[in-house]
Structures are given as C-alpha cells and as structure tokens.
Write a protein that holds these residues in place. Structure first.
Motif, PDB file in Angstrom:
ATOM      1  N   GLU A   2      -3.035   3.823  10.526  1.00 22.36           N
ATOM      2  CA  GLU A   2      -2.681   4.458  11.803  1.00 22.36           C
ATOM      3  C   GLU A   2      -1.589   3.661  12.491  1.00 22.36           C
ATOM      4  O   GLU A   2      -1.477   2.437  12.321  1.00 22.36           O
ATOM      5  N   GLY A   3      -0.782   4.372  13.268  1.00 28.52           N
ATOM      6  CA  GLY A   3       0.229   3.705  14.086  1.00 28.52           C
ATOM      7  C   GLY A   3       1.480   3.312  13.340  1.00 28.52           C
ATOM      8  O   GLY A   3       2.105   2.294  13.688  1.00 28.52           O
ATOM      9  N   ILE A   4       1.889   4.058  12.302  1.00 31.29           N
ATOM     10  CA  ILE A   4       3.123   3.745  11.565  1.00 31.29           C
ATOM     11  C   ILE A   4       4.299   4.183  12.426  1.00 31.29           C
ATOM     12  O   ILE A   4       4.480   5.374  12.704  1.00 31.29           O
ATOM     13  N   GLU A   5       5.135   3.194  12.830  1.00 27.43           N
ATOM     14  CA  GLU A   5       6.243   3.489  13.734  1.00 27.43           C
ATOM     15  C   GLU A   5       7.594   2.989  13.201  1.00 27.43           C
ATOM     16  O   GLU A   5       8.635   3.364  13.737  1.00 27.43           O
ATOM     17  N   ARG A   6       7.576   2.086  12.174  1.00 30.18           N
ATOM     18  CA  ARG A   6       8.834   1.536  11.658  1.00 30.18           C
ATOM     19  C   ARG A   6       8.898   1.753  10.144  1.00 30.18           C
ATOM     20  O   ARG A   6       7.869   1.726   9.448  1.00 30.18           O
ATOM     21  N   PRO A   7      10.101   1.926   9.616  1.00 32.94           N
ATOM     22  CA  PRO A   7      10.241   2.166   8.158  1.00 32.94           C
ATOM     23  C   PRO A   7       9.690   1.030   7.316  1.00 32.94           C
ATOM     24  O   PRO A   7       9.082   1.260   6.267  1.00 32.94           O
ATOM     25  N   GLU A   8       9.871  -0.238   7.755  1.00 36.03           N
ATOM     26  CA  GLU A   8       9.370  -1.347   6.955  1.00 36.03           C
ATOM     27  C   GLU A   8       7.851  -1.340   6.852  1.00 36.03           C
ATOM     28  O   GLU A   8       7.272  -1.779   5.853  1.00 36.03           O
ATOM     29  N   GLN A   9       7.192  -0.814   7.930  1.00 34.56           N
ATOM     30  CA  GLN A   9       5.740  -0.705   7.870  1.00 34.56           C
ATOM     31  C   GLN A   9       5.341   0.292   6.784  1.00 34.56           C
ATOM     32  O   GLN A   9       4.396   0.061   6.010  1.00 34.56           O
ATOM     33  N   LEU A  10       6.055   1.410   6.729  1.00 31.80           N
ATOM     34  CA  LEU A  10       5.762   2.431   5.738  1.00 31.80           C
ATOM     35  C   LEU A  10       5.962   1.898   4.323  1.00 31.80           C
ATOM     36  O   LEU A  10       5.141   2.129   3.426  1.00 31.80           O
ATOM     37  N   GLU A  11       7.048   1.153   4.099  1.00 31.58           N
ATOM     38  CA  GLU A  11       7.336   0.630   2.768  1.00 31.58           C
ATOM     39  C   GLU A  11       6.271  -0.364   2.325  1.00 31.58           C
ATOM     40  O   GLU A  11       5.811  -0.361   1.184  1.00 31.58           O
ATOM     41  N   LEU A  12       5.874  -1.245   3.231  1.00 31.57           N
ATOM     42  CA  LEU A  12       4.856  -2.238   2.879  1.00 31.57           C
ATOM     43  C   LEU A  12       3.520  -1.563   2.553  1.00 31.57           C
ATOM     44  O   LEU A  12       2.807  -1.975   1.639  1.00 31.57           O
ATOM     45  N   LEU A  13       3.167  -0.517   3.308  1.00 31.61           N
ATOM     46  CA  LEU A  13       1.918   0.189   3.056  1.00 31.61           C
ATOM     47  C   LEU A  13       1.939   0.861   1.688  1.00 31.61           C
ATOM     48  O   LEU A  13       0.935   0.885   0.962  1.00 31.61           O
ATOM     49  N   LYS A  14       3.103   1.413   1.315  1.00 36.90           N
ATOM     50  CA  LYS A  14       3.226   2.022  -0.006  1.00 36.90           C
ATOM     51  C   LYS A  14       3.052   0.980  -1.100  1.00 36.90           C
ATOM     52  O   LYS A  14       2.410   1.217  -2.128  1.00 36.90           O
TER      53      LYS A  14
END
Length: 862
Positions: free
Chosen positions: A819-831
């Motif tokens: 929850e709370g994905i707001e930045r592209p780097e957060q999305l990449e790390l989660l992937k």
C-alpha cells in the motif's frame, strides 16, 4: 318601590279613617277585607311566576288562602255582634292558622322531632306568659265585669292565635330561606291579626267598639304583604345572634310574667283566685319543671358520654404504646397511666406528685415551660387548646429518648392538662438512617453524588478566595472484574478502593462515590493549585500500588484521574463537568495518569458530539459516497480488485475520513454506515463482474462491526442480494482487532471464511501479535503498511523489513499487497522483491464508480 307604595297607601288609609271617624267595626271590615283580598291576589299571581322557587310559591299560596278566609271572617263581624262566638270568629281563627302555615313554609325550616317539641313548649310558655302579663295589666278588670264563661269563650280564639304566632316566630326569625322576607311579612300579618282579635274581644266583653287603630293594623300589614313578592331580593345576613335571642325569649317572658304576678299579689288586697289564671300559671311552672328535668337528664347523659370518651381516649392511647397522664400548668403529675412502666421503666406511683421537669432534658425545659405558661395565660379562651411538644425524656435506665407529646387543656373542666407522650426513638433512628442513605452510598459508605453536588454548590457559593478543585477518578478495567467474578465481588472491590482513597485524601476534603466505578473529590485547597494535582497523583498511586484481593485472586487496577479548577462565576455543575471531561481525556490516553482540564478538552467533546449528530443526519440524508481505489497486479499492471473507501460531503465541504471514522466508531454509527458501504459496493462490483470483468472487492472492517449481533448474516445477505461471489469479497482487519477480544473476533472471522469470503490483515507489521494469529486464523492476504513502503530506497532498515514481509508471505502461501506506492523506485523495488500486487497514488488514485468503468477490461501502464 312596591313596598314603599304599599306602606304609603296603608298610611294614607289609616290617616283617612282616623280623620273621618265612624263605626270602627265597619271600617275595619271594609279595609281589612279589601286589603286581604288584594294581598291574596298578589300572592297567588306571584306563586305562578316561572322564577318563583318552591318555598316562595307554596308559602304564597297558603298565605293567600289564609288572607281570603280571614277576609271572609272580618267581613262577617259587623253582622254577628249578637253572638258571643260566631262563625266570623271561626273564619278569622282558621285564616290565622292557614297564614301561619304559609309563613312556616316560606321559612323552609325543618327540625327533628325533639326540636319541634321544644319549639311547641316555648310557644306555650310565651303565650301563657303574655296572657298572665295581660291579665294583670287589663284583662282582670274586664273579667270582673263579665260572666266567666263568656270571658273564656270570647278570649279563646285570640289566645289560640297568640299561641300560633308564638310558635311561628322562632322559625321565621332564624330562617335562611330565599323567601324569608315573605315569611317575615306573613309573621307581621299574624301579629296584627292577633292584636286585632284581642282588641275586638276586649271591646265585645266591654260592650263597646275597639279602637280604630287596632282594626287598621291588619289591613296595613296585608298591603305590605301584597308588595313583598314584587320587591327586590334581600341578601342573606348572619342570624346567629338573633337565634340566641329567640332561644332566650321564652325564659325572659316567664321571668317578666312571674315578676308581674308577684308585684300584683304584693300590692293588691285579698282577692278570690281565678281558676283559669291559676291553671295557666301552674301549667307554666309544671312545664318549666319538665324542661328542667329534660335538661338535667341530657346533661347527665352528656357527662357520661364525656367521661366514657375520656376513658376510651386513654385506653386507645395506652393501647398504641403512648403514655397518658394529667398534670397542672406547673408540671406536677396528678395521674399517670400504667403505660409509663412499659415504655420508660417507671412505676406510676413513683411519678405521681412529682414534676415532669425532673425527667426532661435540661436543654428542653425552658421551651416547655414557656409553652405551658402560654396555655395557662390563655385560660379564658373558649376552645380547649392543644400544643405539640418535642423533647428528650430520661428513661429508668438513664438513656435520653426523643419523644413527641400533645398537651390539651381544660380536661374535665379542671385546670389540668391531658398529655399524651410517645417514644419516637425508632422513628428517629429510621429518619437518621433514611437521611444517611439519601446522601451516602450503600456499597462504600461514602457520600453519594447528591451530597457531593450539594456540597460543591455550598462551597462555591460561600467561596471568597482560594482555589477549589474537583477531582474525578475512574477505575480502569473495573468492568472486567464484574464480568469475571460477579457484581458482589465487584462491590467488595469498590469498598476496598474507597478505603484506599479515603486514606489518601485530607480530612477537609470531600470524597464521594460518583457512580459505578467513578469517585469524586472536592478539594478546598485555599492556596496553590499544585496541592490538588499532588492529591490526584496520590490517588492514582493508592489504586495501583498493589493488587486488590477479590474472590481468592489478585486483581490489578489502575486509575484515570481528571482535575478541574474553579474560575470566577463558574457554576458548580460546570466545575464537575470539566473534571469529568478531564478524566475521560485521561482514559483515552491509556489511563493511569492525571489530566488537568483545559478549555480545548471541552471544545473537543462538544465538537465530537456535534459531529456524531451530523453523522446520524448524514446517514438519513445519504450524504455519503463511495470511491474505489484500484489494486493492480504489479507484473502485468492489470486491475484485479478495488478497495471501497467512504467519503463524506457535508454540504459542499469534504470531511476527511480520519475526522469522522473515529467518532462513528465511538457512537456505534459505524455499524449502519459499514452495512451501507458493504451493500452498495457489492452491488457495484457485481455489475462490473456481470460485464465479464474478473474483479474483486476489498473492504475494511471495524471492531464494532465485527462484534455486531448479525454481522455474519449481514455479509451473507449482501452477497445474496447483489449476486457477488463470496470468493470475490476480501474483508480486511487490522492486527489490533485480533488482539482485543481475540476469541470472539477469530470466531466471527472463521464463520466468514467458511462462507468463502477471503480475509486480509491490513497494515501488517505495525501490530502486536501478527505472527501468532496467522497460525490461528486462515487468512488469504497480507497488506504491507504504507509506512514501510515510504522508506523503500531511502531507509535500509525499512527496505529490509519490507523484503522480509514479502518473503514471509510467499513462504506462507499468502498474497502480498503493498500500500502507498507513490514513487517509481518504490514500484521497481517491490517488483524485484517479488511483491505480487500493489496500490497507491502512483498506480491509481481513488475514483468514483464511473471512473472505474473506464478501466474495465484495460490494464494500467505506470
């Protein structure tokens, strides 16, 4: 005016007859006949008027008939002079009797038989006395010049008329009837008839004519009688004094007659006694003797009744446990009942002759002496008089007992008082007990709320300077004590708490039980406010310093305490309210602490109350709306589910969820609100799925919603109504809800899991016992809290924790949602970590249902 006209006509006729002269009998016959007929006509017409009342109508008819009969007799008098007693006299006598009956009817007086007999004897006494007085004054000379038989026959009709008039007089004079004026006029006619009859009889015996004025009195009276029914009504007057005069009149006439006879006998020479006069005089004496005998018998009977009544009163008083005695106005006991030995332990002979003041408390003696002297000074009063005396009496065992006494004077006609004394020790003890229970708590023995409120008002109203503080204390966790060991043990614990608190407060402080598990202290510091704060800290320590021993187990409790200080012109109610608000604030912050009231606390309470009212109104007026935040598959960027979020537009103003969800939870409105969200979102998602879009729904659950009585049934009904498959619905709970009332919560969630509904733990990693409950509750999904996601790429620790949670979810076979994905780097790390799903502003913002429609069968690119 009618009365004045009649009187004027009578005076004119009277004066004309005197001036013209002529035969008196003929003049009287003409004037009397005409006047009587006029009166009869007037009375008969008046009796048939609609406004005429029964006594007036019936009395007028009788008097009208009497006037007609009398007129016939008077008209025959001039033609019957040759007879000693003629038919004319019989008509006159009959008219007199009928007129008397009409006067009695108009008087409307009804008497018992005994009173009627007394009136008849009084009438005879009056008539006989008047006859004896008339005999001495005039009739004896007439008797000497005539035949005794002729005298008797001639005087008999007027004497009968005199007796009838005397019989009517008391009833008419004491009448309160509406027709009493008519009765009085009828009485006047009777008197003039009697005078005319006597004058005519004396003239007939003397061989001459009666005086003209005697024969004209009756016509004048008849004219007045004729005018009475047409005159104004007379107001009722007080006739009590007149009644007393009427009652004494017979005895007064008898006395006058006796004096007249004695004077005559003393001044005259020896005469032959007249049999009739002697018979009348003897009858008067005998009648008086009979009256005296009757009065004596009545008096004896009344005395017996009085003595019997006094005896019954004493017996009744003694049977009720009262002490009855007689004493004089100096307090000396003359007689006392045996009840004194039972009540106070004294023998009656010990007290007789002694003073009651020897047994009365010295402080009560002066007041009782004043009361007794007041009764003695008022001795001339006609009423018996009584007074109530309250005092303390010394019993034989030396104890002082409260008593109530009633002292009554004039007992038996003596200068004594009858005193009835009652021992009210039991009543006094009961009153004290009731007063104590009224202002004290039965469980702890402390003053109760009513006493505390009254004392607070009293202190604030008399305060001149210095601080006054109110301290409110609530026992944290006391409800669980009642639930676990019962209310009786809970009351025992409250008693222990009261003793601890009493030992902590000062002697001048007022400690009370406010209600339930709340206590209140009124502190009159008179100086620094820190004194009250220090006392509040001592109260917290007194409660929590060691466990309470209840039902063979130790129970540890803490206390939440609120302190409020008085201000200028602050009402007592507001001071107590402020302390209660501060206590509630202390409880909200976790308890075992002291909070001092600040104005902002009250404002917050008021604001929360207003918000709760607005929430209820918003539910009724449907001011809420639902927005949906997409949940996407991070690998494919495809929307797989939506999370339903509630929004509130109060008019045109948006209210953030964090401002109203808490008050909704506190007031219980969260339950109907959550049910509405569940039904609406299920219906919407079911419609999307009907368009061949495989999409799920996520909903957050509140603690109150889970513990609601029909929670599981409500979810089942919403699924059935909307047609949404149970597997498409995911219900989210936070970890704290699993800790609080864990057994009931897990039971409800397991029932939902049995329906096919999927379960998720929201804000995973921020709770208290997440891993333990993952074993007990078969969840399908964990959602990583935004506080972890926000540190990805910036904070190595948060990144490590997030990676650990993702790996833990994979190892347990659970779906992991970030929850709370707001930045592209957060999305990449989660992937890279292998997180399967995510949501946040970077993925998609919350949107209305029509916004979700545009995402149908499409994938989001980020």
């Amino acid at each position: 005016m009618p009365l004045t006209a009649a009187a004027a006509a009578g005076v004119v006729a009277f004066a004309a007859a005197l001036l013209v002269g002529g035969d008196a009998l003929l003049t009287g016959a003409i004037a009397g006949g005409l006047a009587a007929l006029i009166a009869a006509a007037s009375l008969l017409f008046a009796s048939v008027r609609p406004a005429a009342q029964r006594p007036m109508a019936l009395g007028a008819r009788w008097m009208g008939g009497g006037a007609v009969i009398w007129a016939a007799g008077v008209s025959l008098h001039p033609f019957a002079e040759s007879f000693v007693v003629s038919f004319a006299d019989l008509f006159v006598l009959l008219g007199t009797v009928v007129t008397a009956g009409g006067a009695l009817i108009a008087a409307d007086r009804k008497f018992p038989a005994r009173v009627t007999l007394r009136h008849i004897t009084d009438a005879y006494l009056c008539a006989a006395s008047l006859f004896l007085i008339g005999w001495v004054v005039a009739l004896r000379d007439v008797y000497a010049d005539t035949d005794p038989a002729a005298f008797s026959l001639v005087m008999l009709p007027p004497m009968i008329g005199l007796l009838v008039a005397c019989a009517v007089i008391p009833s008419v004079l004491a009448s309160r009837s509406s027709a009493r004026v008519l009765a009085l006029a009828g009485l006047g006619v009777l008197v003039t008839m009697t005078v005319a009859g006597l004058a005519a009889g004396v003239a007939r015996l003397g061989g001459g004519d009666p005086h003209l004025w005697t024969v004209l009195l009756a016509p004048v009276a008849f004219l007045v009688l004729a005018a009475i029914p047409w005159g104004p009504r007379v107001a009722e007057a007080d006739r009590s004094a007149l009644g007393n005069v009427v009652a004494l009149a017979p005895m007064a006439l008898v006395a006058v007659a006796a004096c007249t006879l004695l004077a005559h006998l003393a001044g005259a020479g020896p005469e032959q006694p007249v049999t009739g006069v002697v018979v009348v005089a003897v009858s008067v004496v005998l009648l008086l003797l009979v009256r005296l005998f009757v009065v004596s018998a009545t008096n004896m009977r009344l005395r017996g009744l009085v003595k019997s009544g006094e005896r019954q009163v004493r017996e009744l008083a003694e049977s009720t446990g009262d002490v009855v005695f007689l004493c004089d106005y100096e307090g000396v006991v003359r007689e006392i009942g045996p009840g004194v030995e039972v009540t106070y332990g004294y023998r009656p002979d010990e007290l007789v002759g002694g003073s009651i003041f020897d047994y009365i408390h010295p402080e009560d003696v002066p007041g009782i002496q004043v009361a007794l002297r007041a009764m003695g000074l008022d001795e001339e009063s006609a009423s018996p008089g009584a007074c109530l005396i309250a005092c303390r009496v010394r019993a034989a065992d030396g104890t002082w007992r409260p008593t109530e006494s009633v002292a009554t004077r004039h007992v038996g006609g003596d200068e004594l008082m009858l005193v009835t004394t009652r021992d009210i020790s039991d009543e006094e003890a009961l009153r004290n007990q009731v007063a104590h229970l009224t202002f004290h708590d039965g469980v702890t023995g402390l003053p109760n709320r009513a006493y505390f409120e009254e004392r607070t008002r009293e202190v604030l109203s008399g305060r001149t300077s210095g601080n006054v503080a109110a301290i409110f204390l609530d026992l944290d966790g006391f409800t669980s004590v009642n639930d676990s060991v019962g209310h009786a043990s809970g009351d025992y614990l409250l008693g222990q708490a009261a003793r601890r608190l009493r030992s902590a407060v000062r002697a001048d402080d007022t400690l009370a039980r406010w209600g339930g598990d709340e206590f209140a202290v009124l502190v009159e510091t008179g100086g620094d406010a820190q004194v009250a704060v220090d006392l509040a800290e001592r109260l917290v320590r007194a409660v929590s310093q060691e466990p309470f021993r209840v039902a063979d187990r130790d129970v540890a409790l803490t206390a939440s305490v609120g302190v409020a200080f008085t201000e200028d012109d602050l009402p007592a109610g507001d001071l107590m309210r402020n302390a209660d608000v501060a206590m509630a604030r202390s409880k909200e912050l976790g308890g075992r602490r002291v909070e001092v009231f600040a104005a902002q606390m009250h404002a917050d309470v008021v604001r929360r109350l207003e918000l709760a009212a607005d929430l209820q109104r918003a539910l009724i007026e449907q001011q809420f709306a639902i927005e949906y935040q997409p949940v996407v598959d991070l690998a494919t960027s495809r929307v797989t589910a939506v999370e339903a979020l509630v929004r509130w537009w109060r008019g045109s103003v948006f209210v953030p969820p964090e401002q109203f969800l808490g008050p909704a939870e506190d007031t219980g409105l969260i339950v109907p609100l959550s049910e509405w969200i569940l039904r609406e979102s299920c219906r919407e998602v079911a419609a999307w799925r009907a368009s061949s879009w495989d999409i799920g729904l996520s909903l957050n659950l509140s603690a109150r919603q889970i513990t609601a009585p029909r929670f599981v049934e409500t979810v089942e009904e919403a699924l059935a109504e909307s047609g949404l498959p149970a597997s498409a619905l995911t219900l989210e709970v936070i970890e704290e809800m699993l800790v609080e009332d864990a057994e009931e919560t897990i039971k409800r969630l397991s029932e939902l899991r049995a329906l096919g509904v999927r379960l998720a733990i929201d804000d995973f990693g921020t709770g208290y016992a997440s891993l333990a409950f993952l074993r007990q509750l078969p969840v399908d999904m964990i959602k990583i809290d935004p506080s972890f996601v926000s540190g990805l790429g910036k904070d190595d620790t948060l990144t490590l924790l997030t990676r650990t949670i993702v790996r833990l979810g994979h190892d347990l076979g659970l779906i992991v949602v970030a929850e709370g994905i707001e930045r592209p780097e957060q999305l990449e790390l989660l992937k890279q970590m292998g997180c399967t799903k995510g949501q946040g502003f970077l993925v998609a913002r919350p949107m209305a249902a029509r916004g979700v429609d545009s995402l149908m069968r499409t994938s989001l690119t980020v």
